[in-house]
Motif scaffolding. Structure first.
Motif, mmCIF file in Angstrom:
data_model
loop_
_atom_site.group_PDB
_atom_site.id
_atom_site.type_symbol
_atom_site.label_atom_id
_atom_site.label_comp_id
_atom_site.label_asym_id
_atom_site.label_seq_id
_atom_site.Cartn_x
_atom_site.Cartn_y
_atom_site.Cartn_z
ATOM 1 N N GLY A 144 -43.787 9.664 5.319
ATOM 2 C CA GLY A 144 -43.454 10.934 4.685
ATOM 3 C C GLY A 144 -41.960 11.178 4.673
ATOM 4 N N ASN A 145 -41.563 12.392 4.296
ATOM 5 C CA ASN A 145 -40.144 12.722 4.151
ATOM 6 C C ASN A 145 -39.474 13.102 5.464
ATOM 7 O OD1 ASN A 145 -40.217 12.368 1.313
ATOM 8 N ND2 ASN A 145 -41.084 14.421 1.068
ATOM 9 N N ASP A 146 -40.258 13.532 6.442
ATOM 10 C CA ASP A 146 -39.697 13.882 7.748
ATOM 11 C C ASP A 146 -40.790 13.753 8.796
ATOM 12 O OD1 ASP A 146 -41.231 16.337 7.819
ATOM 13 O OD2 ASP A 146 -39.750 17.226 6.504
ATOM 14 N N ASN A 147 -40.497 14.193 10.024
ATOM 15 C CA ASN A 147 -41.453 14.013 11.115
ATOM 16 C C ASN A 147 -42.717 14.861 10.967
ATOM 17 O OD1 ASN A 147 -39.340 16.170 11.938
ATOM 18 N ND2 ASN A 147 -41.042 16.603 13.311
ATOM 19 N N THR A 148 -42.728 15.794 10.024
ATOM 20 C CA THR A 148 -43.874 16.696 9.878
ATOM 21 C C THR A 148 -44.816 16.314 8.748
ATOM 22 O OG1 THR A 148 -42.773 18.224 8.341
ATOM 23 C CG2 THR A 148 -42.403 18.595 10.696
ATOM 24 N N THR A 149 -44.473 15.310 7.941
ATOM 25 C CA THR A 149 -45.240 15.059 6.712
ATOM 26 C C THR A 149 -45.945 13.706 6.671
ATOM 27 O OG1 THR A 149 -43.233 14.268 5.598
ATOM 28 C CG2 THR A 149 -43.787 16.595 5.339
ATOM 29 N N GLY A 150 -45.892 12.931 7.721
ATOM 30 C CA GLY A 150 -46.589 11.646 7.713
ATOM 31 C C GLY A 150 -48.096 11.824 7.706
ATOM 32 N N LYS A 151 -48.807 10.855 7.121
ATOM 33 C CA LYS A 151 -50.266 10.945 7.111
ATOM 34 C C LYS A 151 -50.887 9.581 6.834
ATOM 35 C CE LYS A 151 -52.170 13.203 3.788
ATOM 36 N NZ LYS A 151 -52.522 14.288 2.855
ATOM 37 N N LYS A 152 -52.167 9.493 7.083
ATOM 38 C CA LYS A 152 -52.922 8.274 6.813
ATOM 39 C C LYS A 152 -52.860 7.933 5.334
ATOM 40 C CE LYS A 152 -57.664 6.494 7.026
ATOM 41 N NZ LYS A 152 -59.059 6.831 7.374
ATOM 42 N N SER A 153 -52.750 6.637 5.045
ATOM 43 C CA SER A 153 -52.688 6.176 3.665
ATOM 44 C C SER A 153 -53.905 5.315 3.364
ATOM 45 C CB SER A 153 -51.403 5.369 3.439
ATOM 46 O OG SER A 153 -51.374 4.850 2.133
ATOM 47 N N GLU A 154 -54.578 5.603 2.265
ATOM 48 C CA GLU A 154 -55.743 4.803 1.883
ATOM 49 C C GLU A 154 -55.317 3.433 1.365
ATOM 50 O OE1 GLU A 154 -58.754 5.602 2.565
ATOM 51 O OE2 GLU A 154 -58.156 7.568 3.325
ATOM 52 N N ASN A 155 -54.110 3.343 0.822
ATOM 53 C CA ASN A 155 -53.547 2.066 0.381
ATOM 54 C C ASN A 155 -52.517 1.601 1.401
ATOM 55 O OD1 ASN A 155 -55.011 2.197 -2.150
ATOM 56 N ND2 ASN A 155 -53.549 3.806 -2.735
ATOM 57 N N LYS A 156 -51.818 0.541 1.110
ATOM 58 C CA LYS A 156 -50.822 0.036 2.036
ATOM 59 C C LYS A 156 -49.736 1.079 2.244
ATOM 60 C CE LYS A 156 -47.814 -3.895 2.977
ATOM 61 N NZ LYS A 156 -47.303 -5.211 2.508
ATOM 62 N N GLY A 157 -49.434 1.365 3.503
ATOM 63 C CA GLY A 157 -48.424 2.367 3.842
ATOM 64 C C GLY A 157 -47.216 1.736 4.505
ATOM 65 N N ASP A 158 -46.586 2.479 5.427
ATOM 66 C CA ASP A 158 -45.367 2.010 6.080
ATOM 67 C C ASP A 158 -45.637 1.260 7.376
ATOM 68 O OD1 ASP A 158 -43.436 3.218 4.242
ATOM 69 O OD2 ASP A 158 -44.212 5.120 4.990
ATOM 70 N N ALA A 159 -46.775 1.534 8.013
ATOM 71 C CA ALA A 159 -47.063 0.882 9.296
ATOM 72 C C ALA A 159 -48.569 0.837 9.518
ATOM 73 C CB ALA A 159 -46.390 1.639 10.434
ATOM 74 N N LEU A 160 -49.022 -0.244 10.132
ATOM 75 C CA LEU A 160 -50.410 -0.341 10.575
ATOM 76 C C LEU A 160 -50.502 0.249 11.975
ATOM 77 C CD1 LEU A 160 -51.832 -3.828 9.497
ATOM 78 C CD2 LEU A 160 -52.806 -1.574 8.981
ATOM 79 N N VAL A 161 -51.402 1.211 12.149
ATOM 80 C CA VAL A 161 -51.496 1.954 13.399
ATOM 81 C C VAL A 161 -52.886 1.745 14.003
ATOM 82 C CG1 VAL A 161 -51.409 4.269 14.410
ATOM 83 C CG2 VAL A 161 -49.861 3.672 12.539
ATOM 84 N N PRO A 162 -52.978 1.558 15.318
ATOM 85 C CA PRO A 162 -54.298 1.456 15.943
ATOM 86 C C PRO A 162 -55.079 2.752 15.814
ATOM 87 C CG PRO A 162 -52.570 1.581 17.610
ATOM 88 C CD PRO A 162 -51.893 1.404 16.300
ATOM 89 N N THR A 163 -56.375 2.641 15.645
ATOM 90 C CA THR A 163 -57.234 3.814 15.499
ATOM 91 C C THR A 163 -58.084 4.032 16.745
ATOM 92 O OG1 THR A 163 -58.971 2.486 14.457
ATOM 93 C CG2 THR A 163 -57.373 3.546 12.997
ATOM 94 N N VAL A 164 -58.434 5.280 16.980
ATOM 95 C CA VAL A 164 -59.330 5.607 18.090
ATOM 96 C C VAL A 164 -60.063 6.893 17.735
ATOM 97 C CG1 VAL A 164 -57.708 7.054 19.421
ATOM 98 C CG2 VAL A 164 -59.483 5.766 20.626
#
Length: 247
Positions: A144-164
């Motif tokens: 996202g544009n700053d620390n408040t706007t990041g979110k899960k992406s259904e397509n390829k995003g900026d980073a692969l994150v572990p899920t739980v």
């Protein structure tokens, strides 16, 4: 009144104001007794300004002052840069804070801000909250544009994150009765509809609800509010899309 407050907030919490304030205060700012280090590229000037003028997550922070009891275990979903948990540490002295943040670039920032403020136990983990059937996998996350706007992406995003899933996280960390604070940009629908068991021992839920989409279709703030009520909670307070629910 809410609309007017938003206009006033936009006028004083902007990038230009934040840039000037950063020069004057060397990236250090105090909010409700907590010291916040904002000397990171991820924290934009307008965010600094919001923190300085105490507009940052103001509804959430007002609720935690008013309702969160001291000496309790707190789980925060979407900890961002650690402002809410830092304020909580200073003012409520919880038994322990568990911070879960999906953006890997913010983990060190949360740790550093909690280290500045917390004399108690805390734990910071990089996870994206998901349903139990998708737990222990990975998902794409867009910054996202700053620390408040990041979110899960259904397509390829900026980073692969572990899920739980929240239920697995609670079990793994032996968390029983707890207060949940959540602001995860629509992913709250995953735990409300697919992991309701995770809320069985939740004594208080402070949550910002977001309109979102699931496989079943669009899910509104009212849909999620009704689901929380179905799970045995009652509404203690609300402000816009921010709610306090209790058992």
């Amino acid at each position: 009144m809410l609309f007017l407050k938003k206009i006033i907030a936009a006028c004083i919490s902007n990038g230009i104001t934040g840039k000037v304030l950063r020069v004057l205060f060397s990236n250090k700012v105090s909010i409700h007794g907590a010291k916040i280090d904002t000397n990171y590229a991820e924290i934009k000037n307008h965010v600094f300004s919001e923190i300085f003028f105490k507009l940052y997550e103001s509804a959430e922070i007002r609720f935690l002052f008013k309702y969160v009891p001291p000496q309790t275990t707190v789980v925060e979903l979407g900890s961002s840069i650690g402002v809410v948990s830092s304020i909580l540490s200073v003012n409520k002295e919880p038994l322990q804070i568990f911070c879960i943040e999906a953006n890997p670039n913010l983990i060190n920032i949360i740790n550093n801000n909690l280290e500045l403020n917390s004399k108690l136990r805390y734990q910071v983990d990089n996870y994206l909250i998901t349903s139990p059937d998708k737990s222990n996998g990975t998902a794409w996350f867009s910054f996202g544009n700053d620390n408040t706007t990041g979110k899960k992406s259904e397509n390829k995003g900026d980073a692969l994150v572990p899920t739980v899933s929240l239920s697995e996280y609670l079990s793994k960390n032996e968390i029983k009765d707890y207060v949940l604070i959540s602001d995860i940009e629509g992913e709250e629908s995953e735990l409300l509809f697919n992991d309701p068991e995770s809320l069985e021992n939740c004594q208080m839920l402070i949550i910002e609800l977001h309109n979102t989409n699931r496989q079943e279709g669009a899910v509104s703030v009212n849909d999620m509010k009704d689901q929380i009520l179905e799970l045995g909670f009652t509404i203690l307070d609300s402000y816009g899309p921010n709610y306090v629910f209790v058992r």
